[in-house]
Design a protein around this motif. Structure first.
Motif, PDB file in Angstrom:
ATOM      1  N   UNK A 151       0.860  -1.039  -0.039  1.00  0.00           N
ATOM      2  CA  UNK A 151       0.064  -0.086  -0.085  1.00  0.00           C
ATOM      3  C   UNK A 151       0.917   1.209   0.128  1.00  0.00           C
ATOM      4  N   UNK A 152       2.087   1.258   0.603  1.00  0.00           N
ATOM      5  CA  UNK A 152       2.848   2.176   0.681  1.00  0.00           C
ATOM      6  C   UNK A 152       4.068   2.031  -0.098  1.00  0.00           C
ATOM      7  N   UNK A 153       5.003   3.314  -0.551  1.00  0.00           N
ATOM      8  CA  UNK A 153       6.079   3.170  -1.306  1.00  0.00           C
ATOM      9  C   UNK A 153       7.210   3.615  -0.710  1.00  0.00           C
ATOM     10  N   UNK A 154       8.445   3.247  -0.972  1.00  0.00           N
ATOM     11  CA  UNK A 154       9.821   3.658  -0.693  1.00  0.00           C
ATOM     12  C   UNK A 154       9.746   5.130  -0.634  1.00  0.00           C
ATOM     13  N   UNK A 155      10.102   5.981   0.516  1.00  0.00           N
ATOM     14  CA  UNK A 155      10.164   7.339   0.707  1.00  0.00           C
ATOM     15  C   UNK A 155       8.930   7.942   1.276  1.00  0.00           C
ATOM     16  N   UNK A 156       7.931   7.120   1.179  1.00  0.00           N
ATOM     17  CA  UNK A 156       6.711   7.707   1.757  1.00  0.00           C
ATOM     18  C   UNK A 156       6.806   7.776   3.325  1.00  0.00           C
ATOM     19  N   UNK A 157       6.166   8.822   3.953  1.00  0.00           N
ATOM     20  CA  UNK A 157       6.114   8.939   5.719  1.00  0.00           C
ATOM     21  C   UNK A 157       4.815   8.196   5.815  1.00  0.00           C
ATOM     22  N   UNK A 158       4.790   7.509   7.077  1.00  0.00           N
ATOM     23  CA  UNK A 158       3.759   6.819   7.519  1.00  0.00           C
ATOM     24  C   UNK A 158       3.842   6.854   8.918  1.00  0.00           C
ATOM     25  N   UNK A 159       2.817   6.564   9.595  1.00  0.00           N
ATOM     26  CA  UNK A 159       2.457   6.578  10.816  1.00  0.00           C
ATOM     27  C   UNK A 159       2.637   5.157  11.459  1.00  0.00           C
ATOM     28  N   UNK A 173       8.599   2.901  19.688  1.00  0.00           N
ATOM     29  CA  UNK A 173       8.088   4.368  19.716  1.00  0.00           C
ATOM     30  C   UNK A 173       7.014   4.492  18.629  1.00  0.00           C
ATOM     31  N   UNK A 174       5.954   4.779  18.686  1.00  0.00           N
ATOM     32  CA  UNK A 174       4.946   5.184  17.965  1.00  0.00           C
ATOM     33  C   UNK A 174       5.269   6.460  17.314  1.00  0.00           C
ATOM     34  N   UNK A 175       4.814   6.891  16.079  1.00  0.00           N
ATOM     35  CA  UNK A 175       5.219   7.877  15.328  1.00  0.00           C
ATOM     36  C   UNK A 175       5.515   7.869  13.848  1.00  0.00           C
ATOM     37  N   UNK A 176       5.963   8.796  13.482  1.00  0.00           N
ATOM     38  CA  UNK A 176       6.206   8.929  11.966  1.00  0.00           C
ATOM     39  C   UNK A 176       7.606   8.374  11.453  1.00  0.00           C
ATOM     40  N   UNK A 183       0.157  -2.125  10.986  1.00  0.00           N
ATOM     41  CA  UNK A 183       0.585  -1.229  11.975  1.00  0.00           C
ATOM     42  C   UNK A 183       1.205   0.213  11.513  1.00  0.00           C
ATOM     43  N   UNK A 184       0.864   0.594  10.024  1.00  0.00           N
ATOM     44  CA  UNK A 184       1.018   1.561   9.508  1.00  0.00           C
ATOM     45  C   UNK A 184      -0.242   2.301   9.000  1.00  0.00           C
ATOM     46  N   UNK A 185      -0.199   3.593   8.915  1.00  0.00           N
ATOM     47  CA  UNK A 185      -1.351   4.449   8.502  1.00  0.00           C
ATOM     48  C   UNK A 185      -0.679   5.714   7.699  1.00  0.00           C
ATOM     49  N   UNK A 186      -1.398   6.239   6.950  1.00  0.00           N
ATOM     50  CA  UNK A 186      -0.860   7.377   6.194  1.00  0.00           C
ATOM     51  C   UNK A 186      -0.425   8.628   7.231  1.00  0.00           C
ATOM     52  N   UNK A 187       0.819   9.113   6.827  1.00  0.00           N
ATOM     53  CA  UNK A 187       0.961  10.330   8.090  1.00  0.00           C
ATOM     54  C   UNK A 187       0.379  11.466   7.640  1.00  0.00           C
TER      55      UNK A 187
END
Length: 68
Positions: A9-17, A28-31, A64-68
């Motif tokens: 769903x996500x690509x290399x370089x993308x920022x995720x939460x 640590x949860x976070x970006x 465990x990931x979501x769009x940041x």
């Protein structure tokens, strides 16, 4: 039987939460930035992710990931 190919769903370089699971090692949860796409683990895609506040990379499941 033909297995359904999972698509990341996500690509290399993308920022995720990242949301840490309670079962695994404390994290640590976070970006985080997606560093590399990894092979799937059962029915969940996996990623190598890196936080700017940590010196190391982590492996995370797509669940465990979501769009940041």
């Amino acid at each position: 039987m033909m297995e359904r190919a999972l698509k990341h769903k996500y690509s290399v370089g993308e920022t995720v939460y990242f949301t840490a699971s309670n079962v695994a090692r404390p994290a640590a949860s976070g970006t985080y930035e997606v560093i590399r796409l990894l092979p799937t683990d059962g029915d969940d895609c996996q990623y190598r992710i890196k936080s700017s506040t940590e010196a190391f990379e982590r492996v995370a499941k797509e669940s465990q990931l979501a769009i940041s």
